[in-house]
Design a protein around this motif. Structure first.
Motif, PDB file in Angstrom:
ATOM      1  N   LYS A   2       0.832  -1.197   0.000  1.00 49.36           N
ATOM      2  CA  LYS A   2       0.000   0.000   0.000  1.00 49.36           C
ATOM      3  C   LYS A   2       0.873   1.255   0.000  1.00 49.36           C
ATOM      4  O   LYS A   2       2.018   1.236   0.454  1.00 49.36           O
ATOM      5  N   GLY A  20      -3.847   8.115  -6.888  1.00 46.51           N
ATOM      6  CA  GLY A  20      -3.934   6.698  -6.567  1.00 46.51           C
ATOM      7  C   GLY A  20      -3.368   6.243  -5.247  1.00 46.51           C
ATOM      8  O   GLY A  20      -3.152   5.035  -5.050  1.00 46.51           O
ATOM      9  N   ASP A  22      -3.359   4.990  -1.457  1.00 49.00           N
ATOM     10  CA  ASP A  22      -4.325   4.154  -0.746  1.00 49.00           C
ATOM     11  C   ASP A  22      -4.813   4.799   0.547  1.00 49.00           C
ATOM     12  O   ASP A  22      -5.912   4.514   1.013  1.00 49.00           O
ATOM     13  N   HIS A 194       9.707  -3.751  -0.591  1.00 54.70           N
ATOM     14  CA  HIS A 194       8.785  -4.806  -1.008  1.00 54.70           C
ATOM     15  C   HIS A 194       9.434  -6.182  -0.879  1.00 54.70           C
ATOM     16  O   HIS A 194       8.827  -7.126  -0.354  1.00 54.70           O
ATOM     17  N   ARG A 239       2.490  10.513  -8.074  1.00 58.10           N
ATOM     18  CA  ARG A 239       2.282   9.682  -9.274  1.00 58.10           C
ATOM     19  C   ARG A 239       3.434   8.694  -9.450  1.00 58.10           C
ATOM     20  O   ARG A 239       3.213   7.511  -9.749  1.00 58.10           O
ATOM     21  N   ARG A 242       3.203   5.953  -6.840  1.00 58.08           N
ATOM     22  CA  ARG A 242       2.158   5.000  -7.204  1.00 58.08           C
ATOM     23  C   ARG A 242       2.663   4.037  -8.277  1.00 58.08           C
ATOM     24  O   ARG A 242       2.426   2.821  -8.200  1.00 58.08           O
ATOM     25  N   ALA A 243       3.387   4.568  -9.243  1.00 59.80           N
ATOM     26  CA  ALA A 243       3.930   3.724 -10.312  1.00 59.80           C
ATOM     27  C   ALA A 243       4.943   2.732  -9.753  1.00 59.80           C
ATOM     28  O   ALA A 243       4.976   1.559 -10.153  1.00 59.80           O
ATOM     29  N   ASN A 246       3.020   0.077  -7.871  1.00 56.26           N
ATOM     30  CA  ASN A 246       2.340  -0.792  -8.846  1.00 56.26           C
ATOM     31  C   ASN A 246       3.315  -1.777  -9.476  1.00 56.26           C
ATOM     32  O   ASN A 246       2.985  -2.950  -9.708  1.00 56.26           O
ATOM     33  N   ALA A 247       4.536  -1.304  -9.750  1.00 57.91           N
ATOM     34  CA  ALA A 247       5.527  -2.155 -10.404  1.00 57.91           C
ATOM     35  C   ALA A 247       5.919  -3.335  -9.523  1.00 57.91           C
ATOM     36  O   ALA A 247       6.015  -4.472  -9.996  1.00 57.91           O
ATOM     37  N   ASN A 249       4.138  -4.556  -7.022  1.00 60.46           N
ATOM     38  CA  ASN A 249       2.962  -5.394  -6.835  1.00 60.46           C
ATOM     39  C   ASN A 249       2.729  -6.295  -8.031  1.00 60.46           C
ATOM     40  O   ASN A 249       2.376  -7.477  -7.887  1.00 60.46           O
ATOM     41  N   LEU A 250       2.952  -5.775  -9.224  1.00 58.88           N
ATOM     42  CA  LEU A 250       2.799  -6.564 -10.441  1.00 58.88           C
ATOM     43  C   LEU A 250       3.852  -7.661 -10.499  1.00 58.88           C
ATOM     44  O   LEU A 250       3.564  -8.798 -10.885  1.00 58.88           O
TER      45      LEU A 250
END
Length: 254
Positions: A2, A20, A22, A194, A239, A242-243, A246-247, A249-250
């Motif tokens: 998050k 974006g 959380d 992460h 931004r 967030r990117a 997202n990276a 998490n993907l």
């Protein structure tokens, strides 16, 4: 993972929601480490995010250390009740004793008043844990008290430097308490956070705005600081954060 952004304005809350995030930690006077936001700031921020993210106000009645008097604690208890009544999704609290250990009496009181006001509200312990003499013992107390998460740099000046300790915190908590990395965190730190199992990251994502002119009159500043300067939430930084989240998490999903 998050993404939480620390903001000091309704505009910053709206920017974080639009880009974006959380969750936001809402406070005033971030340059002083943050203090409790006003009623108007919380209400305006809730309007600006319009349900797109969670709003968690900091409850800290004054800047400085985390050794709070009985009057300080009473003040923050009133603030907790009021902020939750206004619609906050949770609160961010913390207190230490004179010996540097967790102030169990104050921390338990904060927990109890949150549960009384809203049993579904989340409770975050802030970076006071990084000032404690024994963060693992403090972590055990927070686990026992049923806190939702703890914001920490791993007992170091920056989260990057504290990564080994943050990793130990994650292992020690065993998923019962969310460990959120924050404090000097950079975008480049996010993949390592992460990989170490951190479930959230926290950034201020701020930039300084100034309207200084040659004719500007000082309003009491004695250190040569720009009297017009203030910070705002930087859209591009949110931004980019967030990117980055997202990276990673993907990457986990693939």
């Amino acid at each position: 993972m998050k993404l939480e952004i620390a903001v000091t304005s309704a505009a910053g809350a709206g920017t974080s929601a639009a880009e974006g995030a959380d969750r936001i930690e809402l406070c005033s006077s971030l340059e002083l480490g943050g203090v409790t936001p006003s009623q108007g700031l919380l209400e305006a921020s809730l309007e600006h995010v319009d349900g797109r993210l969670e709003v968690h106000p900091l409850v800290r009645c004054r800047p400085g250390d985390f050794l709070f008097s009985a009057s300080d604690v009473d003040t923050m208890v009133h603030e907790i009740r009021h902020l939750l009544k206004l619609g906050a999704h949770g609160v961010v609290v913390g207190a230490l004793g004179a010996d540097g250990s967790l102030d169990l009496r104050a921390t338990r009181r904060f927990r109890d008043v949150v549960l009384e006001a809203n049993p579904d509200a989340q409770i975050t312990f802030h970076r006071a844990i990084d000032h404690s003499v024994d963060p693992l013992t403090a972590l055990d107390a927070l686990l026992e008290l049923g806190f939702t998460r703890v914001l920490t740099s791993g007992h170091e000046a920056t989260a990057g430097a504290g990564l080994p300790t943050l990793s130990r915190f994650v292992e020690h908590a065993g998923g019962a308490l969310e460990i959120m990395a924050g404090g000097g965190l950079t975008l480049d730190d996010i993949p390592a956070m992460h990989a170490a199992g951190l479930s959230a990251v926290h950034l201020s994502a701020k930039r300084t705005v100034s309207t200084l002119r040659a004719s500007t009159v000082s309003l009491g500043s004695q250190d040569g600081a720009d009297p017009t300067a203030y910070t705002v939430t930087d859209r591009e930084t949110v931004r980019a954060a967030r990117a980055a989240v997202n990276a990673v998490n993907l990457k986990r999903r693939t």
